[in-house]
Design a protein around this motif. Structure first.
Motif, PDB file in Angstrom:
ATOM      1  N   HIS A   1       0.487  -0.957   0.418  1.00 32.57           N
ATOM      2  CA  HIS A   1      -0.014  -0.239  -0.114  1.00 32.57           C
ATOM      3  C   HIS A   1       0.676   1.238   0.195  1.00 32.57           C
ATOM      4  O   HIS A   1       0.859   1.948  -0.633  1.00 32.57           O
ATOM      5  CB  HIS A   1      -1.046  -0.193   1.334  1.00 32.57           C
ATOM      6  N   VAL A   2       2.204   1.607   0.945  1.00 34.06           N
ATOM      7  CA  VAL A   2       2.405   2.290   0.996  1.00 34.06           C
ATOM      8  C   VAL A   2       3.449   2.972  -0.447  1.00 34.06           C
ATOM      9  O   VAL A   2       3.785   3.962  -1.184  1.00 34.06           O
ATOM     10  CB  VAL A   2       3.820   2.328   2.011  1.00 34.06           C
ATOM     11  N   THR A   3       4.071   1.378  -1.120  1.00 34.87           N
ATOM     12  CA  THR A   3       4.847   1.473  -2.348  1.00 34.87           C
ATOM     13  C   THR A   3       3.196   2.094  -3.384  1.00 34.87           C
ATOM     14  O   THR A   3       4.056   3.087  -4.078  1.00 34.87           O
ATOM     15  CB  THR A   3       5.771   0.698  -2.815  1.00 34.87           C
ATOM     16  N   LEU A   4       2.761   1.633  -3.735  1.00 27.24           N
ATOM     17  CA  LEU A   4       1.899   2.059  -4.227  1.00 27.24           C
ATOM     18  C   LEU A   4       1.328   3.599  -3.751  1.00 27.24           C
ATOM     19  O   LEU A   4       0.465   4.099  -5.327  1.00 27.24           O
ATOM     20  CB  LEU A   4       0.051   1.304  -4.093  1.00 27.24           C
ATOM     21  N   THR A   5       0.866   3.758  -3.524  1.00 24.94           N
ATOM     22  CA  THR A   5       0.923   5.443  -3.345  1.00 24.94           C
ATOM     23  C   THR A   5       2.322   6.158  -3.015  1.00 24.94           C
ATOM     24  O   THR A   5       1.759   7.323  -3.569  1.00 24.94           O
ATOM     25  CB  THR A   5       0.229   5.437  -1.556  1.00 24.94           C
ATOM     26  N   LEU A   6       3.038   6.320  -2.440  1.00 23.76           N
ATOM     27  CA  LEU A   6       4.346   6.907  -3.615  1.00 23.76           C
ATOM     28  C   LEU A   6       4.405   6.528  -5.318  1.00 23.76           C
ATOM     29  O   LEU A   6       4.768   7.800  -6.028  1.00 23.76           O
ATOM     30  CB  LEU A   6       5.503   6.581  -2.762  1.00 23.76           C
ATOM     31  N   ALA A   7       4.342   5.601  -6.002  1.00 20.91           N
ATOM     32  CA  ALA A   7       4.053   4.928  -7.197  1.00 20.91           C
ATOM     33  C   ALA A   7       2.980   6.159  -8.111  1.00 20.91           C
ATOM     34  O   ALA A   7       2.878   7.141  -8.627  1.00 20.91           O
ATOM     35  CB  ALA A   7       3.939   4.144  -7.779  1.00 20.91           C
ATOM     36  N   ILE A   8       1.761   6.549  -7.083  1.00 19.36           N
ATOM     37  CA  ILE A   8       0.515   7.558  -7.414  1.00 19.36           C
ATOM     38  C   ILE A   8       0.723   8.807  -7.415  1.00 19.36           C
ATOM     39  O   ILE A   8       0.265   9.519  -8.130  1.00 19.36           O
ATOM     40  CB  ILE A   8      -0.620   7.110  -7.235  1.00 19.36           C
ATOM     41  N   GLY A   9       1.373   8.942  -6.433  1.00 20.46           N
ATOM     42  CA  GLY A   9       2.047   9.748  -5.724  1.00 20.46           C
ATOM     43  C   GLY A   9       3.134  10.666  -6.951  1.00 20.46           C
ATOM     44  O   GLY A   9       2.783  11.942  -6.999  1.00 20.46           O
ATOM     45  N   GLY A  10       3.318  10.083  -6.924  1.00 22.04           N
ATOM     46  CA  GLY A  10       5.017  10.270  -8.202  1.00 22.04           C
ATOM     47  C   GLY A  10       4.593  10.391  -9.076  1.00 22.04           C
ATOM     48  O   GLY A  10       4.939  11.271  -9.398  1.00 22.04           O
ATOM     49  N   LEU A  11       3.447   9.657  -9.929  1.00 22.25           N
ATOM     50  CA  LEU A  11       2.505  10.471 -11.122  1.00 22.25           C
ATOM     51  C   LEU A  11       2.262  11.266 -11.588  1.00 22.25           C
ATOM     52  O   LEU A  11       2.089  11.854 -11.957  1.00 22.25           O
ATOM     53  CB  LEU A  11       2.090   8.844 -11.509  1.00 22.25           C
ATOM     54  N   MET A  12       1.854  11.706  -9.820  1.00 14.07           N
ATOM     55  CA  MET A  12       0.415  12.800 -10.067  1.00 14.07           C
ATOM     56  C   MET A  12       1.612  14.065  -9.859  1.00 14.07           C
ATOM     57  O   MET A  12       1.665  15.110 -10.453  1.00 14.07           O
ATOM     58  CB  MET A  12       0.548  12.890  -8.711  1.00 14.07           C
ATOM     59  N   THR A  13       2.873  13.463  -9.018  1.00 12.73           N
ATOM     60  CA  THR A  13       3.833  14.773  -9.597  1.00 12.73           C
ATOM     61  C   THR A  13       3.790  15.038 -10.630  1.00 12.73           C
ATOM     62  O   THR A  13       4.481  16.137 -11.466  1.00 12.73           O
ATOM     63  CB  THR A  13       4.956  14.546  -8.295  1.00 12.73           C
ATOM     64  N   HIS A  14       4.878  13.566 -11.395  1.00  9.42           N
ATOM     65  CA  HIS A  14       4.871  14.008 -12.715  1.00  9.42           C
ATOM     66  C   HIS A  14       3.943  14.819 -13.309  1.00  9.42           C
ATOM     67  O   HIS A  14       4.470  16.102 -13.984  1.00  9.42           O
ATOM     68  CB  HIS A  14       5.585  12.737 -13.317  1.00  9.42           C
ATOM     69  N   MET A  15       3.152  14.431 -13.098  1.00  6.03           N
ATOM     70  CA  MET A  15       1.800  15.182 -14.256  1.00  6.03           C
ATOM     71  C   MET A  15       1.598  16.718 -13.861  1.00  6.03           C
ATOM     72  O   MET A  15       1.668  18.147 -14.539  1.00  6.03           O
ATOM     73  CB  MET A  15       0.063  14.885 -13.718  1.00  6.03           C
ATOM     74  N   PHE A  16       2.055  17.042 -12.698  1.00 12.22           N
ATOM     75  CA  PHE A  16       2.083  19.115 -12.136  1.00 12.22           C
ATOM     76  C   PHE A  16       3.364  19.367 -12.815  1.00 12.22           C
ATOM     77  O   PHE A  16       3.159  20.382 -13.420  1.00 12.22           O
ATOM     78  CB  PHE A  16       1.688  18.729 -10.774  1.00 12.22           C
TER      79      PHE A  16
ATOM     80  N   ALA B   1      12.399  30.241  -2.872  1.00 10.35           N
ATOM     81  CA  ALA B   1      11.359  28.900  -2.406  1.00 10.35           C
ATOM     82  C   ALA B   1      11.896  28.223  -3.789  1.00 10.35           C
ATOM     83  O   ALA B   1      11.084  28.981  -4.621  1.00 10.35           O
ATOM     84  CB  ALA B   1      10.944  29.401  -1.719  1.00 10.35           C
ATOM     85  N   PRO B   2      11.894  26.857  -3.855  1.00 10.45           N
ATOM     86  CA  PRO B   2      11.405  25.716  -4.377  1.00 10.45           C
ATOM     87  C   PRO B   2      10.114  26.454  -4.845  1.00 10.45           C
ATOM     88  O   PRO B   2       9.176  24.527  -4.150  1.00 10.45           O
ATOM     89  CB  PRO B   2      12.155  25.147  -4.538  1.00 10.45           C
ATOM     90  N   LYS B   3       9.206  26.948  -5.704  1.00  9.20           N
ATOM     91  CA  LYS B   3       7.320  27.025  -5.371  1.00  9.20           C
ATOM     92  C   LYS B   3       7.273  25.989  -6.205  1.00  9.20           C
ATOM     93  O   LYS B   3       5.925  25.461  -6.442  1.00  9.20           O
ATOM     94  CB  LYS B   3       7.118  28.524  -6.196  1.00  9.20           C
ATOM     95  N   ALA B   4       7.748  25.401  -7.572  1.00 11.23           N
ATOM     96  CA  ALA B   4       7.018  24.513  -8.240  1.00 11.23           C
ATOM     97  C   ALA B   4       7.126  23.143  -7.549  1.00 11.23           C
ATOM     98  O   ALA B   4       6.024  22.073  -8.121  1.00 11.23           O
ATOM     99  CB  ALA B   4       8.341  24.456  -9.568  1.00 11.23           C
ATOM    100  N   TYR B   5       7.387  23.112  -6.211  1.00  8.04           N
ATOM    101  CA  TYR B   5       8.528  21.749  -5.195  1.00  8.04           C
ATOM    102  C   TYR B   5       7.278  21.685  -4.468  1.00  8.04           C
ATOM    103  O   TYR B   5       6.540  20.931  -3.940  1.00  8.04           O
ATOM    104  CB  TYR B   5       9.035  21.134  -5.586  1.00  8.04           C
ATOM    105  N   ALA B   6       6.414  22.654  -4.062  1.00  7.20           N
ATOM    106  CA  ALA B   6       5.505  23.544  -3.228  1.00  7.20           C
ATOM    107  C   ALA B   6       4.651  22.363  -2.810  1.00  7.20           C
ATOM    108  O   ALA B   6       4.030  21.341  -1.757  1.00  7.20           O
ATOM    109  CB  ALA B   6       5.840  24.177  -2.430  1.00  7.20           C
ATOM    110  N   ALA B   7       3.605  23.088  -3.856  1.00  8.34           N
ATOM    111  CA  ALA B   7       2.416  22.288  -4.424  1.00  8.34           C
ATOM    112  C   ALA B   7       2.387  20.674  -4.001  1.00  8.34           C
ATOM    113  O   ALA B   7       1.724  19.939  -3.319  1.00  8.34           O
ATOM    114  CB  ALA B   7       1.484  22.518  -5.032  1.00  8.34           C
ATOM    115  N   PRO B   8       2.843  19.822  -4.391  1.00  2.00           N
ATOM    116  CA  PRO B   8       3.545  18.229  -4.307  1.00  2.00           C
ATOM    117  C   PRO B   8       3.998  17.865  -3.787  1.00  2.00           C
ATOM    118  O   PRO B   8       3.102  16.661  -3.017  1.00  2.00           O
ATOM    119  CB  PRO B   8       4.372  17.947  -5.933  1.00  2.00           C
ATOM    120  N   LEU B   9       5.082  18.917  -2.724  1.00  2.00           N
ATOM    121  CA  LEU B   9       5.346  18.487  -1.846  1.00  2.00           C
ATOM    122  C   LEU B   9       4.191  18.251  -0.815  1.00  2.00           C
ATOM    123  O   LEU B   9       3.525  17.174  -0.149  1.00  2.00           O
ATOM    124  CB  LEU B   9       6.555  18.978  -0.801  1.00  2.00           C
ATOM    125  N   LEU B  10       3.383  19.485  -0.606  1.00  2.00           N
ATOM    126  CA  LEU B  10       2.136  19.562   0.971  1.00  2.00           C
ATOM    127  C   LEU B  10       0.793  18.322   0.043  1.00  2.00           C
ATOM    128  O   LEU B  10       0.529  17.960   1.871  1.00  2.00           O
ATOM    129  CB  LEU B  10       2.121  21.157   0.277  1.00  2.00           C
TER     130      LEU B  10
END
Length: 181
Positions: A39-54, A136-145
Motif C-alpha cells: 500500500h505504501v509503495t502503491l501510494t508513493l507510485a501514484i503520488g509520484g505520477l501525480m507529481t510528474h503530471m503536475f 523558495a522552490p515554488k514548483a515543488y511546494a504544491a506537490p510536496l504539500l
C-alpha cells in the motif's frame, strides 16, 4: 459495543469488516506487513505520477492511465488492511468495543506523531532547499504539500495494519495431550 442502536449502515459495515473469507491474505504478521508495504509503495507510485503530471510539460496522458491501473491494487491493499484490522478506522466509534476504541486511539496518536515528523521534515526540506537556491522552490511546494496531506490521510491505516495482532486461536481446539477431551 455501547447500547446505541446500530443503523443499517453500521450493521452492514460491521458484517463487511468482520467477513473472514479473505483472512488468508492477512492471517500472519508477515502478510499484514506485506500488505502495508504494498500500500505504501502503491501510494508513493501514484503520488509520484501525480507529481510528474503536475511538473511535466506537455500532455502526460500515459501517467493518468498508469495511475488508473495502479488504483485497483491500491484499493485491494486498502481492503486487506481494513480486513486485518476488522475495520478499526472505518467503523463508527459507537460500533467498536472498549478494546477496539482504545486501539483506535493508540493508532491515531502514533500516526499523528509520525505525520508531524514528516511534516516537519517536508518544511525543513523546502526551507533548506530555498536557502541554498536563494529562493523558495515554488514548483515543488504544491506537490510536496499534497504528498504530506495524502500521507496524513493514510498513515492511520498503515499504522493500524502494521500493529494488527494475529487472530486468537479457537477455544474449541485443545492442545494435544490436554485432558478433557
Amino acid at each position: 459495543m455501547t447500547t446505541t442502536r446500530l443503523t443499517r449502515y453500521d450493521r452492514s459495515m460491521l458484517r463487511l469488516m468482520n467477513d473472514r473469507r479473505a483472512a488468508a491474505w492477512y492471517a500472519t504478521a508477515a502478510r499484514r506487513r506485506l500488505a502495508v508495504a504494498a500500500h505504501v509503495t502503491l501510494t508513493l507510485a501514484i503520488g509520484g505520477l501525480m507529481t510528474h503530471m503536475f511538473l511535466a510539460e506537455g500532455e502526460p496522458l500515459w501517467a493518468v492511465a498508469v495511475m488508473a491501473v495502479l488504483l485497483l491494487p491500491w484499493m485491494v491493499a486498502t481492503g486487506v488492511i481494513n480486513g486485518a484490522t476488522r475495520g478499526l478506522l472505518e467503523l463508527r466509534e459507537h460500533v467498536l468495543d472498549e478494546r477496539q476504541s482504545a486501539e483506535r486511539s493508540r493508532v491515531l496518536a502514533r500516526a499523528h506523531r509520525v505525520t508531524t515528523l514528516l511534516l516537519a521534515a517536508a518544511a525543513a526540506t523546502l526551507l533548506i532547499t530555498g536557502g541554498i537556491a536563494g529562493d523558495a522552490p515554488k514548483a515543488y511546494a504544491a506537490p510536496l504539500l499534497i504528498a504530506v496531506l495524502v500521507v496524513h490521510w493514510v498513515m492511520p491505516l498503515w499504522v493500524a495494519g502494521w500493529r494488527a495482532q494475529d487472530e486468537p486461536a479457537d477455544d474449541d481446539a485443545l492442545e494435544p495431550g490436554t485432558p478433557g477431551r
